[in-house]
Design an enzyme around this catalytic site. Sequence first.
Site, short mmCIF file in Angstrom:
data_model
loop_
_atom_site.label_atom_id
_atom_site.label_comp_id
_atom_site.label_asym_id
_atom_site.label_seq_id
_atom_site.Cartn_x
_atom_site.Cartn_y
_atom_site.Cartn_z
N GLU A 12 91.71 36.01 32.78
CA GLU A 12 90.53 36.73 33.22
C GLU A 12 89.89 37.43 32.04
OE1 GLU A 12 90.81 36.07 36.36
OE2 GLU A 12 89.28 37.30 37.32
N GLU A 16 101.93 40.75 40.58
CA GLU A 16 101.19 41.21 39.40
C GLU A 16 99.80 41.65 39.81
OE1 GLU A 16 101.59 37.58 37.12
OE2 GLU A 16 99.62 36.91 37.75
N LEU A 59 92.61 31.35 44.78
CA LEU A 59 93.79 31.79 45.53
C LEU A 59 93.38 32.05 46.97
CD1 LEU A 59 95.30 34.48 43.14
CD2 LEU A 59 96.29 32.27 43.71
N ARG A 78 85.27 28.83 35.06
CA ARG A 78 85.78 28.02 36.16
C ARG A 78 84.69 27.13 36.74
NH1 ARG A 78 88.47 30.79 41.23
NH2 ARG A 78 86.35 31.48 41.55
N LYS A 92 95.86 41.90 40.37
CA LYS A 92 94.75 40.97 40.45
C LYS A 92 93.56 41.62 39.76
CE LYS A 92 92.17 38.04 43.67
NZ LYS A 92 91.01 38.00 42.86
N LYS A 129 103.32 35.72 43.45
CA LYS A 129 103.56 34.35 42.99
C LYS A 129 105.02 33.99 43.12
CE LYS A 129 99.81 34.41 39.65
NZ LYS A 129 99.39 34.49 38.25
N ASP A 148 89.85 42.12 38.42
CA ASP A 148 88.53 41.78 38.92
C ASP A 148 87.61 41.44 37.76
OD1 ASP A 148 86.56 41.34 40.72
OD2 ASP A 148 86.14 43.44 41.13
N CYS A 153 54.20 48.02 55.97
CA CYS A 153 54.89 48.55 54.80
C CYS A 153 54.80 50.07 54.79
CB CYS A 153 54.25 47.97 53.54
SG CYS A 153 54.77 48.81 52.03
N TYR A 197 97.42 34.74 32.61
CA TYR A 197 98.51 34.78 33.58
C TYR A 197 98.85 33.42 34.17
CZ TYR A 197 94.13 35.07 36.09
OH TYR A 197 92.86 34.86 36.51
N CYS A 249 50.47 47.14 46.43
CA CYS A 249 51.36 48.18 46.92
C CYS A 249 52.03 48.82 45.70
CB CYS A 249 52.39 47.55 47.84
SG CYS A 249 53.64 48.70 48.40
N CYS A 303 52.37 51.23 51.64
CA CYS A 303 50.93 50.99 51.57
C CYS A 303 50.30 50.73 52.93
CB CYS A 303 50.63 49.82 50.64
SG CYS A 303 51.13 48.24 51.30
N ASP A 352 82.85 42.68 47.82
CA ASP A 352 83.76 41.57 48.05
C ASP A 352 84.29 41.52 49.48
OD1 ASP A 352 83.53 40.58 45.56
OD2 ASP A 352 85.66 40.72 45.05
N CYS A 388 56.57 43.17 52.13
CA CYS A 388 55.18 43.58 52.01
C CYS A 388 54.59 42.64 50.98
CB CYS A 388 55.11 45.02 51.53
SG CYS A 388 53.49 45.45 50.93
N LYS A 437 94.43 41.54 48.82
CA LYS A 437 93.33 42.34 48.29
C LYS A 437 93.26 43.69 48.98
CE LYS A 437 89.49 40.31 46.95
NZ LYS A 437 88.32 39.42 46.80
S1 IVH Z 1 96.53 33.13 39.53
C1 IVH Z 1 95.17 28.83 41.41
N1 IVH Z 1 96.71 35.63 38.89
O1 IVH Z 1 91.60 35.57 41.15
C2 IVH Z 1 94.60 30.05 40.85
N2 IVH Z 1 94.57 34.82 39.49
O2 IVH Z 1 90.88 34.08 43.75
C3 IVH Z 1 95.64 30.77 40.05
N3 IVH Z 1 92.80 36.49 39.35
O3 IVH Z 1 90.58 32.41 40.02
C4 IVH Z 1 95.17 32.08 39.73
N4 IVH Z 1 94.05 38.15 38.64
O4 IVH Z 1 90.10 34.48 38.60
C5 IVH Z 1 95.90 34.65 39.29
N5 IVH Z 1 97.06 37.82 38.23
C6 IVH Z 1 96.24 36.86 38.63
C7 IVH Z 1 94.86 37.08 38.82
C8 IVH Z 1 94.06 36.03 39.26
C9 IVH Z 1 92.83 37.78 38.96
C10 IVH Z 1 91.59 35.80 39.77
C11 IVH Z 1 91.39 34.47 39.13
C12 IVH Z 1 91.43 33.48 40.24
C13 IVH Z 1 91.03 34.31 41.40
C14 IVH Z 1 91.58 33.71 42.64
#
Ligand code: IVH
Length: 672
Positions: free
Chosen positions: A175, A114, A84, A137, A116, A291, A118, A409, A227, A432, A412, A34, A427, A315
């Site tokens: 998620e 809160e 986001l 999405r 995030k 938030k 993955d 290559c 969330y 090969c 081979c 990422d 290749c 991140k």
């Molecule tokens: S709020 C307008 N809260 O991250 C979007 N997103 O890059 C509001 N994600 O699409 C999203 N944890 O898939 C929110 N606690 C969290 C999250 C979260 C993971 C993901 C989500 C979102 C992406 C944004």
Amino acid sequence: MNRKQAQNRIESLRREIERHNELYYTEAQPEISDPAYDALVKELEKLESEFPDLVTPDSPTQRVGGRPLESFENVRHAVPMMSLSNTYSKDEVRRYDARIRKLLADESFRYIVEPKIDGVAVNLRYENGRLVLGATRGDGETGDNITENLKTIRSIPKSLKGTATPPPVLEVRGEVFMTREGFARLNQQREEAGQTVFANPRNATAGSLKQLDPRVVAKRPLDALFYSVGELDGVTFDTHGNLLDTLKQLGLPSHKRVWPCDSIDAVLTALDELQTMRHDFPFEIDGGVVKVNERALYERLGFTAKSPRWAIAYKYEAEQAETTLRDITVQVGRTGVLTPVAELEPVKVAGSTISRATLHNEDEIRRKDIRIGDRVRVEKAGEVIPAVASVNTQARTGKERVFHMPDTCPVCGGPATRREGEVALRCENLQCPAQRKQWLRHFASRGAMDIEGLGDALIEQLVDQKQVESITDLYRLNKEDLLKLERMGDKSAQNLLEGIDASRKRDFWRVLHALGIRHVGARSAQSLEEHFNDIDTLMNAGLEELDAIPDIGEVVAQSIHNFFRNPRNQKIIEELKDAGVTLKRTRPSVGPSAALKGKTFVLTGTLDHFTRDEASEIIRSLGGTVSSSVSSKTDYVVAGENPGSKRDKAQKLGVQILDESAFHKLIGKTGA
Ligand code: IVH
């Protein structure tokens, strides 16, 4: 950088980002971490802001991300699912705070921090308390209807709890993810079954949700957490904290813990605390989301191109460590791609010891100016393959050596070439050893020769033990050879030999497809069959004649022509003839496959010979489309064992229903 240079770099970044989008969203098989992806996007954003006239509406900076898959029904989101804006820098979080404070003048507000998660973003729609729709999405405007798949996740309630009067409409967003433990178990099972393993929990989740058969999804260890909300009717939330509490009361899983914060300093402390706890979560988190708590302020804050201003994601940097790059070697992948690999002084990163890391391709090496002997920073984000992130140029002694990709290559010795529009060297020698396995896999696959019993694990063994060096060796195998292989009993050996034998009778077009001529898929193979009737006429065809065939463009014609001019390939054709494989047309001229062009299929129930994915792939390769719901526009419903309501609906609408053997006939498969 001048304008011309910027334009070149912008175009190359866009291509690269699109390719990674495709790998990430559509194929769920990313090649880079990422942070490495984000760095490409950041570089593009920076160049576009320096040269604003070079911004185009289709630039990846102007869109959210993935695209819906063809095989699921598309659904338009009632409220777009935005992304986001994210950052890796605490300073930027401070600047974010300053910006929105200015926007909100003297208004007082709080933040909530809160985790995030993955995973894969989804939207659930509850109408009068009942789950009526679940979607991915997709591109933010339109996603895939994956309701049936989401219903298999135990923590997702099919109806809302704890209320006698549920709101007419409540859309919740969150998620879907896999716990680390569930992911490890799944991969172990797959490895044992000889299937490819997933790179990380996120890919495993995306790959699972993409399955067309909910029963497969039900076996995957998926979980979910919510969330946020989409469309609402009959319910409002004044604060984010209140929203989270209400979701929990309604039986929707949400965060176990969040951090309410009164100031930006408290936010930064919370982000730190969350980071130290990062590995204590049973699932992967890749950052924290900050938030604004007061939802009444959201409208005033508004949006940027892709994201709301009421939140920002912080991140975590991928975990990195510095080490010495001892050497660069070149690996030949299954598709013949030559990948430079960093051979490293072993170093511990994110809990595991790393001694090799991918360098992707020569352009990447040049861009990062990586030299043999350099001190480099390696990173490992999630479970993604480790990569070299950057060079510590301060540590250079002058003894470092610039690396050049070989022009042959390493396996081979054949020439390594670059295909138009690609960065990778390849290749192209199908003989090969590195590529043999891949070729065999393609040859035996269901869309090609469909050799029952010849799976990946067996191909590995056959090639590694040199029993099979080329596809034609398959037809020389005998029971004695097979019994020498690991875990090969009399019965499976017999089955495999029968499978191979049956493949001799496959239609000519399937053989042409199975040959793996570059750019020749099932459809062009059929055109070739239609036009040439037998292999000798095809092999003798001139370029112009090939070019004149419908469905065969210039590039494809050239590729076919080259293929048959190659003496090695000529030998293979002779050997296939000797093995008794069908090399002339045996079916009537307007083949049944022509009927698939423009035809819409719906699959239901379990088929004996194919998974749903495989059946869909075959239908699509023959020009048909696959849809998830039956309507009057459906041409065929293919009904396997235990078909669901779709079969009944087809009957009601008078749509033609095919059982498995009728389906086999339709796709032109004989000898099965
Ligand atoms: S709020 C307008 N809260 O991250 C979007 N997103 O890059 C509001 N994600 O699409 C999203 N944890 O898939 C929110 N606690 C969290 C999250 C979260 C993971 C993901 C989500 C979102 C992406 C944004």
